[in-house]
Design an enzyme around this catalytic site. Structure first.
Site, PDB file in Angstrom:
ATOM      1  N   CYS A 162       0.859  -1.178   0.000  1.00  0.00           N
ATOM      2  CA  CYS A 162       0.000   0.000   0.000  1.00  0.00           C
ATOM      3  C   CYS A 162       0.902   1.237   0.000  1.00  0.00           C
ATOM      4  O   CYS A 162       1.681   1.437   0.933  1.00  0.00           O
ATOM      5  CB  CYS A 162      -0.910  -0.008   1.225  1.00  0.00           C
ATOM      6  SG  CYS A 162      -1.993   1.431   1.273  1.00  0.00           S
ATOM      7  N   CYS A 189      -3.293   7.003  -4.878  1.00  0.00           N
ATOM      8  CA  CYS A 189      -3.028   5.562  -4.774  1.00  0.00           C
ATOM      9  C   CYS A 189      -1.592   5.218  -5.205  1.00  0.00           C
ATOM     10  O   CYS A 189      -1.277   5.237  -6.403  1.00  0.00           O
ATOM     11  CB  CYS A 189      -4.029   4.743  -5.578  1.00  0.00           C
ATOM     12  SG  CYS A 189      -3.895   2.962  -5.218  1.00  0.00           S
TER      13      CYS A 189
END
Ligand code: PYC
Length: 310
Positions: free
Chosen positions: A85, A235
């Site tokens: 992530c 992201c």
């Protein structure tokens, strides 16, 4: 359970310092699989309301296998344990600095997807050098219920992405509901039609991408995460997958830096170097801010101890 919450470009990260189930030893990918299969109620209880919030990703600190790493980490949202992530790694790095565990400089962090390098520039600014990212299929056509044929690329940046460029829906806050519904339908179609990674890995994120109208900003995106929430940040793993597509298309040179914004206007600076396996090694620079430090309590008498399941 001691936690510290931060946000990276608006996207929340909850670092779990202690109080989580013991995942044993061995490779992080194995421990992540154990978390996913044996401790679902635990990770949902941390992420679901009333303790958690939509779009939140947890960063569970674990002992690294590689002793040169400052920590190991396993990321998860309410619906999935993640390979990597990007926004979470920026949030984790700023949190480790907030705790006095690291200072300005370069550090290594072990994730289930591999070791990533972070450079802490100041209290809030971090560059993540991600694992090698790659495009695995170009211009795949999916037949999507309610939308018809949708064309996109499959790419890996630590998670699996279906990237649609240009977006059929303008990437604007007013269209978040419409993009969310469309992206869920696209993810479901990709899974039903067996379109994913080389080993059959399912697409877990969907990106709508378009040029940004703002001066100096290359592009903007909307990213659907496994929990059906949209990423408030651009992201990190999605930007990595996107860099792999730009490199494969020959439209962005190695070392050239672009700025990309999210649907809410938060930005990352992005560049890449060629990877040894034919993909790209992405560098993602963004900022995170610590917001809260808390102890989560799981009262046996609390009817919503495990969170609100809707
Ligand atoms: O920044 O890589 C990322 C990410 C994945 C899911 C939410 N954020």
């Amino acid at each position: 359970m001691h936690v510290i919450d931060s946000h990276t470009g608006g996207e929340p990260t909850r670092v779990i310092l202690d109080g989580a189930p013991d995942l044993g030893t061995g490779p992080l990918a194995e421990r992540a699989r154990r978390l996913a299969t044996e401790h679902k109620a635990f990770y949902r209880s941390v992420m679901l309301e009333p303790r958690g919030q939509p779009a939140m990703v947890a960063a569970l600190l674990v002992e690294p296998v590689d002793p040169t790493c400052v920590t190991g980490v396993i990321y998860f949202d309410v619906d999935a344990v993640l390979g990597m992530c990007g926004h979470g790694t920026i949030g984790l790095t700023v949190t480790l600095a907030h705790l006095g565990r690291i200072g300005v400089g370069i550090h290594r962090i072990e994730t289930p997807a591999g070791v990533v390098t972070v450079e802490l520039h100041d209290a809030n600014t971090v560059t993540v050098t991600n694992i090698e990212s790659r495009r695995v299929q170009r211009a795949v056509t999916l037949d999507v219920a309610g939308l018809g044929p949708v064309i996109g690329d499959i790419a890996y940046g630590g998670n699996w992405f279906f990237i649609i460029d240009p977006s059929p829906i303008p990437v604007e806050p007013a269209n978040i509901r419409q993009m969310t519904d469309a992206a869920i339908a696209i993810r479901e179609a990709s899974i039903a039609q067996g379109v994913g990674g080389e080993q059959g890995e399912p697409v877990d994120h969907v990106i709508f991408q378009e040029p940004s109208p703002k001066d100096g900003i290359h592009s903007r995106n909307f990213v659907l995460c496994p929990d059906d929430a949209y990423d408030r940040s651009p992201c990190g793993t999605g930007s990595s997958a996107r860099l792999a597509c730009l490199a494969a298309d020959g439209v962005l040179a190695a070392g050239e830096e672009i700025e990309q914004e999210s649907v809410i206007g938060s930005t990352y600076r992005l560049s890449y170097q060629p990877g040894p396996g034919g993909g790209v090694i992405p560098a993602i620079t963004g900022q995170a801010y610590v917001m809260a430090e808390a102890r989560l309590i799981f009262d046996a008498n609390d009817p919503f101890k495990e969170g609100i399941e809707t």
